[in-house]
Motif scaffolding. Structure first.
Motif, PDB file in Angstrom:
ATOM      1  N   PHE A 151      25.474  33.902  31.548  1.00 51.79           N
ATOM      2  CA  PHE A 151      26.759  33.263  31.310  1.00 51.79           C
ATOM      3  C   PHE A 151      27.516  33.192  32.623  1.00 51.79           C
ATOM      4  CE2 PHE A 151      27.456  37.767  30.750  1.00 51.79           C
ATOM      5  CZ  PHE A 151      28.708  38.019  31.279  1.00 51.79           C
ATOM      6  N   ARG A 152      28.568  32.370  32.630  1.00 55.99           N
ATOM      7  CA  ARG A 152      29.409  32.217  33.818  1.00 55.99           C
ATOM      8  C   ARG A 152      30.677  33.024  33.603  1.00 55.99           C
ATOM      9  NH1 ARG A 152      28.125  26.036  32.939  1.00 55.99           N
ATOM     10  NH2 ARG A 152      29.245  26.617  31.076  1.00 55.99           N
ATOM     11  N   LEU A 153      31.197  33.580  34.670  1.00 63.28           N
ATOM     12  CA  LEU A 153      32.429  34.361  34.607  1.00 63.28           C
ATOM     13  C   LEU A 153      33.319  33.974  35.777  1.00 63.28           C
ATOM     14  CD1 LEU A 153      34.231  36.713  33.596  1.00 63.28           C
ATOM     15  CD2 LEU A 153      32.763  38.255  34.905  1.00 63.28           C
ATOM     16  N   THR A 154      34.568  33.659  35.485  1.00 57.25           N
ATOM     17  CA  THR A 154      35.573  33.412  36.508  1.00 57.25           C
ATOM     18  C   THR A 154      36.710  34.399  36.273  1.00 57.25           C
ATOM     19  OG1 THR A 154      35.039  31.061  36.577  1.00 57.25           O
ATOM     20  CG2 THR A 154      37.164  31.717  37.510  1.00 57.25           C
ATOM     21  N   ILE A 155      37.119  35.071  37.334  1.00 53.20           N
ATOM     22  CA  ILE A 155      38.230  36.022  37.248  1.00 53.20           C
ATOM     23  C   ILE A 155      39.278  35.619  38.279  1.00 53.20           C
ATOM     24  CG2 ILE A 155      38.935  38.419  37.586  1.00 53.20           C
ATOM     25  CD1 ILE A 155      36.218  39.284  36.631  1.00 53.20           C
ATOM     26  N   GLY A 156      40.519  35.496  37.822  1.00 50.97           N
ATOM     27  CA  GLY A 156      41.644  35.234  38.713  1.00 50.97           C
ATOM     28  C   GLY A 156      42.447  36.511  38.891  1.00 50.97           C
ATOM     29  N   LEU A 157      42.836  36.811  40.120  1.00 50.98           N
ATOM     30  CA  LEU A 157      43.586  38.031  40.415  1.00 50.98           C
ATOM     31  C   LEU A 157      44.866  37.698  41.159  1.00 50.98           C
ATOM     32  CD1 LEU A 157      40.290  38.629  41.341  1.00 50.98           C
ATOM     33  CD2 LEU A 157      41.204  40.868  40.792  1.00 50.98           C
ATOM     34  N   ARG A 158      45.856  38.580  40.991  1.00 51.06           N
ATOM     35  CA  ARG A 158      47.123  38.436  41.693  1.00 51.06           C
ATOM     36  C   ARG A 158      47.559  39.816  42.154  1.00 51.06           C
ATOM     37  NH1 ARG A 158      52.897  37.245  39.382  1.00 51.06           N
ATOM     38  NH2 ARG A 158      52.004  38.465  37.709  1.00 51.06           N
ATOM     39  N   LYS A 159      48.074  39.895  43.363  1.00 44.64           N
ATOM     40  CA  LYS A 159      48.561  41.169  43.877  1.00 44.64           C
ATOM     41  C   LYS A 159      49.985  41.384  43.364  1.00 44.64           C
ATOM     42  CE  LYS A 159      47.179  42.782  47.877  1.00 44.64           C
ATOM     43  NZ  LYS A 159      47.038  43.012  49.332  1.00 44.64           N
ATOM     44  N   VAL A 160      50.181  42.509  42.659  1.00 42.67           N
ATOM     45  CA  VAL A 160      51.483  42.853  42.098  1.00 42.67           C
ATOM     46  C   VAL A 160      51.849  44.239  42.614  1.00 42.67           C
ATOM     47  CG1 VAL A 160      52.776  43.284  39.973  1.00 42.67           C
ATOM     48  CG2 VAL A 160      51.000  41.504  40.003  1.00 42.67           C
ATOM     49  N   ASP A 161      52.949  44.331  43.336  1.00 40.67           N
ATOM     50  CA  ASP A 161      53.401  45.616  43.894  1.00 40.67           C
ATOM     51  C   ASP A 161      52.295  46.308  44.689  1.00 40.67           C
ATOM     52  OD1 ASP A 161      55.934  45.276  42.732  1.00 40.67           O
ATOM     53  OD2 ASP A 161      55.271  46.219  40.859  1.00 40.67           O
TER      54      ASP A 161
END
Length: 92
Positions: A66-76
């Motif tokens: 399967f395909r997996l996409t993960i989006g991340l954001r830096k918080v504090d």
């Protein structure tokens, strides 16, 4: 967080809904099964990043990919997953 997964529900919003999606996984889980990353590409900036992967799930001889996409954001100062999307190739 928003997650789009292969089995229903179509989308899960928030940590409580995300946790519920693991109930299905654990009913099918076997101790010899694992998630293996076969390909990965990461793009990262100062406070936003994403990773796209081709994954394999199951015992060592499994053929389910399967395909997996993960989006991340830096918080504090910490990286947080804010988006996760699983998909399988269409067969039609």
């Amino acid at each position: 967080m928003v997650m789009f997964d292969v089995p229903p529900p179509l989308q899960s919003r928030g940590l409580d809904e995300y946790r519920k999606t693991w109930n299905l996984f654990y009913t099918c889980y076997r101790p010899s099964h694992a998630f293996n990353i076969e390909e990965i590409a990461i793009t990262a900036g100062d406070d936003v990043a994403f990773a796209v992967m081709v994954m394999r799930c199951g015992p060592p001889d499994a053929t389910f990919q399967f395909r997996l996409t993960i989006g991340l954001r830096k918080v504090d100062g910490d990286w947080r997953i804010t988006h996760e999307h699983h998909s399988v190739p269409a067969t039609d």
